[in-house]
Write an enzyme that holds these catalytic residues in place. Structure first.
Site, mmCIF file in Angstrom:
data_model
loop_
_atom_site.group_PDB
_atom_site.id
_atom_site.type_symbol
_atom_site.label_atom_id
_atom_site.label_comp_id
_atom_site.label_asym_id
_atom_site.label_seq_id
_atom_site.Cartn_x
_atom_site.Cartn_y
_atom_site.Cartn_z
ATOM 1 N N THR A 1 -23.366 49.299 -32.144
ATOM 2 C CA THR A 1 -23.447 49.252 -33.604
ATOM 3 C C THR A 1 -24.869 49.515 -34.073
ATOM 4 O O THR A 1 -25.125 50.417 -34.868
ATOM 5 C CB THR A 1 -22.957 47.896 -34.134
ATOM 6 O OG1 THR A 1 -21.611 47.671 -33.685
ATOM 7 C CG2 THR A 1 -23.000 47.850 -35.654
ATOM 8 N N ASP B 1 -23.080 43.210 -34.985
ATOM 9 C CA ASP B 1 -22.906 43.444 -33.555
ATOM 10 C C ASP B 1 -24.078 44.320 -33.098
ATOM 11 O O ASP B 1 -24.655 45.081 -33.896
ATOM 12 C CB ASP B 1 -21.579 44.155 -33.315
ATOM 13 C CG ASP B 1 -21.398 44.584 -31.877
ATOM 14 O OD1 ASP B 1 -21.397 43.720 -30.992
ATOM 15 O OD2 ASP B 1 -21.286 45.811 -31.647
ATOM 16 N N SER C 1 -19.537 45.892 -37.268
ATOM 17 C CA SER C 1 -19.345 46.271 -35.866
ATOM 18 C C SER C 1 -18.703 47.647 -35.738
ATOM 19 O O SER C 1 -17.885 48.053 -36.580
ATOM 20 C CB SER C 1 -18.463 45.235 -35.158
ATOM 21 O OG SER C 1 -18.273 45.580 -33.795
ATOM 22 N N LYS D 1 -16.522 37.445 -27.508
ATOM 23 C CA LYS D 1 -15.698 38.072 -28.539
ATOM 24 C C LYS D 1 -14.480 38.703 -27.873
ATOM 25 O O LYS D 1 -14.609 39.233 -26.769
ATOM 26 C CB LYS D 1 -16.495 39.173 -29.259
ATOM 27 C CG LYS D 1 -17.746 38.737 -29.977
ATOM 28 C CD LYS D 1 -18.455 39.982 -30.514
ATOM 29 C CE LYS D 1 -19.738 39.664 -31.240
ATOM 30 N NZ LYS D 1 -20.388 40.905 -31.753
ATOM 31 N N PHE E 1 -12.004 45.859 -31.813
ATOM 32 C CA PHE E 1 -11.582 44.537 -31.353
ATOM 33 C C PHE E 1 -12.407 43.437 -32.006
ATOM 34 O O PHE E 1 -11.910 42.332 -32.275
ATOM 35 C CB PHE E 1 -11.659 44.432 -29.819
ATOM 36 C CG PHE E 1 -13.049 44.286 -29.261
ATOM 37 C CD1 PHE E 1 -13.659 43.051 -29.183
ATOM 38 C CD2 PHE E 1 -13.749 45.395 -28.807
ATOM 39 C CE1 PHE E 1 -14.949 42.916 -28.666
ATOM 40 C CE2 PHE E 1 -15.027 45.277 -28.302
ATOM 41 C CZ PHE E 1 -15.634 44.029 -28.230
ATOM 42 N N ASP E 2 -13.677 43.718 -32.265
ATOM 43 C CA ASP E 2 -14.578 42.757 -32.897
ATOM 44 C C ASP E 2 -14.229 42.603 -34.372
ATOM 45 O O ASP E 2 -14.193 41.478 -34.911
ATOM 46 C CB ASP E 2 -16.011 43.261 -32.729
ATOM 47 C CG ASP E 2 -17.072 42.193 -32.937
ATOM 48 O OD1 ASP E 2 -16.728 40.998 -33.056
ATOM 49 O OD2 ASP E 2 -18.263 42.562 -32.963
ATOM 50 N N SER F 1 -24.112 38.797 -30.939
ATOM 51 C CA SER F 1 -23.813 39.619 -29.766
ATOM 52 C C SER F 1 -23.190 38.850 -28.615
ATOM 53 O O SER F 1 -23.387 37.640 -28.459
ATOM 54 C CB SER F 1 -25.115 40.264 -29.274
ATOM 55 O OG SER F 1 -24.906 41.046 -28.126
ATOM 56 N N ASN F 2 -22.461 39.613 -27.767
ATOM 57 C CA ASN F 2 -22.008 39.093 -26.481
ATOM 58 C C ASN F 2 -23.173 38.905 -25.513
ATOM 59 O O ASN F 2 -23.052 38.170 -24.537
ATOM 60 C CB ASN F 2 -21.001 40.064 -25.841
ATOM 61 C CG ASN F 2 -19.568 39.790 -26.262
ATOM 62 O OD1 ASN F 2 -19.228 38.703 -26.708
ATOM 63 N ND2 ASN F 2 -18.716 40.794 -26.108
ATOM 64 N N ASN G 1 -16.947 48.176 -33.048
ATOM 65 C CA ASN G 1 -15.865 47.876 -32.112
ATOM 66 C C ASN G 1 -14.642 47.334 -32.850
ATOM 67 O O ASN G 1 -14.704 46.234 -33.427
ATOM 68 C CB ASN G 1 -16.328 46.840 -31.083
ATOM 69 C CG ASN G 1 -17.505 47.327 -30.270
ATOM 70 O OD1 ASN G 1 -17.419 48.335 -29.585
ATOM 71 N ND2 ASN G 1 -18.621 46.606 -30.347
ATOM 72 N N ARG H 1 -19.126 51.470 -19.993
ATOM 73 C CA ARG H 1 -19.025 50.613 -21.182
ATOM 74 C C ARG H 1 -17.627 50.017 -21.318
ATOM 75 O O ARG H 1 -17.467 48.824 -21.593
ATOM 76 C CB ARG H 1 -19.386 51.401 -22.437
ATOM 77 C CG ARG H 1 -19.185 50.610 -23.721
ATOM 78 C CD ARG H 1 -19.757 51.318 -24.927
ATOM 79 N NE ARG H 1 -19.306 50.742 -26.178
ATOM 80 C CZ ARG H 1 -19.704 49.569 -26.680
ATOM 81 N NH1 ARG H 1 -20.565 48.826 -26.016
ATOM 82 N NH2 ARG H 1 -19.238 49.135 -27.829
#
Length: 227
Positions: free
Chosen positions: A12, A8, A178, A154, A182-183, A121-122, A180, A44
């Site tokens: 990250t 990520d 990551s 994601k 959630f990721d 990545s998003n 995150n 963010r």
């Protein structure tokens, strides 16, 4: 077959709070410079919320648009009265955020073990390529894989399936890296291995019963564990 580490990017590899100094300057003009850290955090969080909501709605837009809309919202919510010039400047700053201090060295050590490293990545490929280039770490990745290629965000399972298809590597040989939760949960749910980079000791992990395979404090610790 070599193990692939899919990193990520935002939060990250790249320090998204690197914008705080600029926020202090811009908000200082309206006497609210002390709100910079809070503004950065809420910006963010709202950006991620917008990507989740758009994903559920099937109303995809590039991640940069989520970022700008979140900036507008945060300005309204905190009543900071940023001008359009200020917002344009902050978006430019967001496109050249710094890498975390240990990133370059850690990536070098991981590459030396024979592991393949990609950015995942998003953000759009163009945005991520530019971000990694200015941070001086683009050459550490054999490829940049963006959710923009399938117009999802994601943690949609289709995103992780797309990653596997692009890499042509079995799930058991693919690690998501990551910061995150959630990721990490999304990747584990999709059958990948995942490492959580817990950059803040105060950061909790979601109590969903899906845990990371590995938890580290930074990328140096990751290279020590996987190297």
């Amino acid at each position: 077959m070599a193990t692939v580490l899919a990193f990520d990017v935002y939060g990250t590899l790249i320090d998204t709070h690197g914008v705080v100094t600029e926020l202090e300057e811009r908000l200082g003009k309206t006497g609210k410079g002390e709100m910079a850290a809070e503004f950065s955090r809420r910006w963010r969080d709202k950006k991620l919320e917008y990507s989740f909501r758009r994903g559920l709605m099937g109303a995809y837009v590039p991640f940069g648009q989520c970022t700008r809309e979140a900036l507008d919202f945060t300005d309204r919510a905190l009543q900071t009265q940023l001008s359009d010039v200020d917002k344009d400047h902050l978006m430019t700053v967001y496109a050249r955020l710094p890498a975390f201090a240990e990133t370059t060295g850690a990536l070098e050590r991981l590459a030396a073990t024979g592991m393949r490293c990609v950015a995942f990545s998003n953000g759009t490929r163009e945005a991520v390529e530019g971000l990694l280039e200015q941070a001086g770490i683009r050459e550490r990745f054999e490829d940049v894989i963006s959710v923009d290629e399938i117009k999802r965000f994601k943690p949609d399972p289709a995103v992780y399936a797309h990653l596997r298809n692009r890499l042509e590597v079995p799930p058991g040989d693919t690690w998501l890296i990551s910061s995150n939760p959630f990721d990490v949960i999304g990747a584990r749910h999709a059958g990948l291995h995942a490492a959580w980079v817990r950059r803040s000791l105060d950061a909790p992990f979601d109590p969903w019963g899906i845990e990371p395979d590995l938890t580290v404090t930074d990328l140096d610790a990751l290279s020590d564990r996987l190297g």
